[in-house]
Design a protein around this motif. Sequence first.
Motif, PDB file in Angstrom:
ATOM      1  N   CYS A  21       0.824  -1.213   0.000  1.00 11.91           N
ATOM      2  CA  CYS A  21       0.000   0.000   0.000  1.00 11.91           C
ATOM      3  C   CYS A  21       0.856   1.260   0.000  1.00 11.91           C
ATOM      4  O   CYS A  21       0.400   2.321  -0.431  1.00 11.91           O
ATOM      5  CB  CYS A  21      -0.931   0.018   1.213  1.00 11.91           C
ATOM      6  SG  CYS A  21      -2.281  -1.175   1.134  1.00 11.91           S
ATOM      7  N   PHE A  24       1.002   3.040  -3.223  1.00 14.98           N
ATOM      8  CA  PHE A  24      -0.215   3.568  -3.820  1.00 14.98           C
ATOM      9  C   PHE A  24      -0.887   4.664  -3.003  1.00 14.98           C
ATOM     10  O   PHE A  24      -1.669   5.444  -3.536  1.00 14.98           O
ATOM     11  CB  PHE A  24      -1.224   2.425  -4.047  1.00 14.98           C
ATOM     12  CG  PHE A  24      -0.669   1.276  -4.836  1.00 14.98           C
ATOM     13  CD1 PHE A  24      -0.509   1.373  -6.214  1.00 14.98           C
ATOM     14  CD2 PHE A  24      -0.281   0.107  -4.203  1.00 14.98           C
ATOM     15  CE1 PHE A  24       0.022   0.319  -6.940  1.00 14.98           C
ATOM     16  CE2 PHE A  24       0.253  -0.956  -4.925  1.00 14.98           C
ATOM     17  CZ  PHE A  24       0.406  -0.845  -6.297  1.00 14.98           C
ATOM     18  N   LEU A  25      -0.595   4.718  -1.707  1.00 12.02           N
ATOM     19  CA  LEU A  25      -1.195   5.736  -0.851  1.00 12.02           C
ATOM     20  C   LEU A  25      -0.172   6.823  -0.549  1.00 12.02           C
ATOM     21  O   LEU A  25       0.975   6.541  -0.221  1.00 12.02           O
ATOM     22  CB  LEU A  25      -1.694   5.099   0.456  1.00 12.02           C
ATOM     23  CG  LEU A  25      -2.731   3.982   0.297  1.00 12.02           C
ATOM     24  CD1 LEU A  25      -3.103   3.409   1.657  1.00 12.02           C
ATOM     25  CD2 LEU A  25      -3.980   4.513  -0.415  1.00 12.02           C
ATOM     26  N   LYS A  26      -0.598   8.074  -0.638  1.00 10.68           N
ATOM     27  CA  LYS A  26       0.331   9.188  -0.478  1.00 10.68           C
ATOM     28  C   LYS A  26       0.570   9.546   0.990  1.00 10.68           C
ATOM     29  O   LYS A  26       1.664   9.945   1.369  1.00 10.68           O
ATOM     30  CB  LYS A  26      -0.206  10.422  -1.223  1.00 10.68           C
ATOM     31  CG  LYS A  26      -0.262  10.242  -2.731  1.00 10.68           C
ATOM     32  CD  LYS A  26      -0.753  11.516  -3.414  1.00 10.68           C
ATOM     33  CE  LYS A  26      -0.786  11.349  -4.926  1.00 10.68           C
ATOM     34  NZ  LYS A  26      -1.263  12.588  -5.615  1.00 10.68           N
ATOM     35  N   ASN A  27      -0.455   9.446   1.802  1.00 11.92           N
ATOM     36  CA  ASN A  27      -0.347   9.890   3.182  1.00 11.92           C
ATOM     37  C   ASN A  27      -0.468   8.723   4.144  1.00 11.92           C
ATOM     38  O   ASN A  27      -0.873   7.618   3.779  1.00 11.92           O
ATOM     39  CB  ASN A  27      -1.440  10.918   3.500  1.00 11.92           C
ATOM     40  CG  ASN A  27      -1.367  12.127   2.600  1.00 11.92           C
ATOM     41  OD1 ASN A  27      -0.293  12.654   2.351  1.00 11.92           O
ATOM     42  ND2 ASN A  27      -2.517  12.555   2.087  1.00 11.92           N
ATOM     43  N   ASP A  28      -0.123   8.988   5.402  1.00 13.35           N
ATOM     44  CA  ASP A  28      -0.275   7.986   6.445  1.00 13.35           C
ATOM     45  C   ASP A  28      -1.756   7.671   6.645  1.00 13.35           C
ATOM     46  O   ASP A  28      -2.626   8.471   6.305  1.00 13.35           O
ATOM     47  CB  ASP A  28       0.329   8.517   7.751  1.00 13.35           C
ATOM     48  CG  ASP A  28       0.608   7.399   8.742  1.00 13.35           C
ATOM     49  OD1 ASP A  28       0.358   6.236   8.390  1.00 13.35           O
ATOM     50  OD2 ASP A  28       1.069   7.712   9.853  1.00 13.35           O
ATOM     51  N   LEU A  29      -2.032   6.511   7.198  1.00  8.33           N
ATOM     52  CA  LEU A  29      -3.417   6.127   7.434  1.00  8.33           C
ATOM     53  C   LEU A  29      -4.042   7.003   8.514  1.00  8.33           C
ATOM     54  O   LEU A  29      -3.415   7.300   9.527  1.00  8.33           O
ATOM     55  CB  LEU A  29      -3.472   4.660   7.878  1.00  8.33           C
ATOM     56  CG  LEU A  29      -3.018   3.615   6.857  1.00  8.33           C
ATOM     57  CD1 LEU A  29      -3.001   2.236   7.505  1.00  8.33           C
ATOM     58  CD2 LEU A  29      -3.926   3.604   5.644  1.00  8.33           C
ATOM     59  N   LYS A  30      -5.273   7.421   8.290  1.00  5.27           N
ATOM     60  CA  LYS A  30      -5.967   8.228   9.280  1.00  5.27           C
ATOM     61  C   LYS A  30      -6.263   7.387  10.522  1.00  5.27           C
ATOM     62  O   LYS A  30      -6.351   6.165  10.458  1.00  5.27           O
ATOM     63  CB  LYS A  30      -7.279   8.768   8.689  1.00  5.27           C
ATOM     64  CG  LYS A  30      -7.068   9.758   7.551  1.00  5.27           C
ATOM     65  CD  LYS A  30      -8.405  10.293   7.053  1.00  5.27           C
ATOM     66  CE  LYS A  30      -8.211  11.302   5.929  1.00  5.27           C
ATOM     67  NZ  LYS A  30      -9.503  11.829   5.429  1.00  5.27           N
ATOM     68  N   ALA A 163       0.082  -2.786   6.060  1.00  5.73           N
ATOM     69  CA  ALA A 163      -0.059  -1.354   5.769  1.00  5.73           C
ATOM     70  C   ALA A 163       0.280  -0.501   6.988  1.00  5.73           C
ATOM     71  O   ALA A 163       0.899   0.552   6.877  1.00  5.73           O
ATOM     72  CB  ALA A 163      -1.487  -1.064   5.304  1.00  5.73           C
ATOM     73  N   MET A 167       3.274   2.144   5.993  1.00  6.48           N
ATOM     74  CA  MET A 167       2.855   3.536   5.856  1.00  6.48           C
ATOM     75  C   MET A 167       3.501   4.470   6.892  1.00  6.48           C
ATOM     76  O   MET A 167       4.039   5.525   6.534  1.00  6.48           O
ATOM     77  CB  MET A 167       1.326   3.632   5.917  1.00  6.48           C
ATOM     78  CG  MET A 167       0.612   2.951   4.763  1.00  6.48           C
ATOM     79  SD  MET A 167       1.009   3.685   3.165  1.00  6.48           S
ATOM     80  CE  MET A 167       0.269   5.306   3.367  1.00  6.48           C
ATOM     81  N   SER A 171       6.107   7.619   6.246  1.00  3.47           N
ATOM     82  CA  SER A 171       5.810   8.973   6.716  1.00  3.47           C
ATOM     83  C   SER A 171       6.934   9.519   7.590  1.00  3.47           C
ATOM     84  O   SER A 171       7.077  10.727   7.754  1.00  3.47           O
ATOM     85  CB  SER A 171       4.492   8.997   7.487  1.00  3.47           C
ATOM     86  OG  SER A 171       4.590   8.281   8.703  1.00  3.47           O
ATOM     87  N   LYS A 176      10.037   4.411  -0.148  1.00  6.34           N
ATOM     88  CA  LYS A 176       8.972   3.417  -0.301  1.00  6.34           C
ATOM     89  C   LYS A 176       9.489   1.985  -0.380  1.00  6.34           C
ATOM     90  O   LYS A 176       8.930   1.099   0.287  1.00  6.34           O
ATOM     91  CB  LYS A 176       8.127   3.767  -1.529  1.00  6.34           C
ATOM     92  CG  LYS A 176       7.290   5.024  -1.352  1.00  6.34           C
ATOM     93  CD  LYS A 176       6.384   5.268  -2.543  1.00  6.34           C
ATOM     94  CE  LYS A 176       5.493   6.493  -2.290  1.00  6.34           C
ATOM     95  NZ  LYS A 176       4.545   6.724  -3.400  1.00  6.34           N
TER      96      LYS A 176
END
Length: 259
Positions: A21, A24-30, A163, A167, A171, A176
């Motif tokens: 992930c 593919f994901l730009k930011n840390d998980l909320k 993830a 992630m 951050s 990556k």
Amino acid sequence: MNIIITGLMIPFIGTAAGSACVFFLKNDLKTNVQKALTGFAAGVMVAASIWSLIIPAIDQSANKGNFAFLPAFIGFWLGILFLLLLDHIIPHLHVSEDHAEGPVSQLTRTAMLVLAVTLHNIPEGMAVGVVYAGLMSGSANITAGGALALAIGIAIQNFPEGAIISMPLYSEGRNKPKSFILGVLSGAVEPVFGGLTVILASFIVPAMPYLLSFAAGAMLYVVVEELVPEMSEGEHSHWGVVAFAIGFSLMMALDVALG
């Protein structure tokens, strides 16, 4: 043998997919997403412990009559005590940076994060190994579908776990590929411990009820000690509770439908 190798690798693939992930994901998980993923993982592990491990352990001891519960009872407590021992021997991420005294180096933080998830993955690998050992022996009340359900269930809960590792590492400033590799490595212990368990369990088939419930106790220790507090702390804990229910019901359905 191929079905066993495949079964042992499925949870590892789940961790690797989750770690990917980071690409593919730009930011840390909320926070809400992390709570939901953690709750989902906890629900899957609880259902797997009951339907794939404890119930088969009791069924295999049916010849003991009113004491059919005893091997599962003993094995369960051995699993709890084993994880309790590991919990004290191996340092892991009980204390977040916010509660740590003084600065924590990036190297130490990374090592603790990876080690924490690696510790989680040990009993999961053992659980899959025990179930496939029972399937291989033919003496346990375990079907190929039931073993596959457990492997898939753990892979499902490993996806968010991967993830949750990659992630935050990204951050913090790591690139990556390195974040992905560290996430993948955290799941490498699963096929290793699963394979070792298959090898050992194949020589001690009479102990299968103890081994199944041992794995259940170890997994439930992880749920109560690590996952439930993470999904419940702070505001909006209902995200974790709802996700727990979804994970539990999904794993229950998988186990019954495939078993």
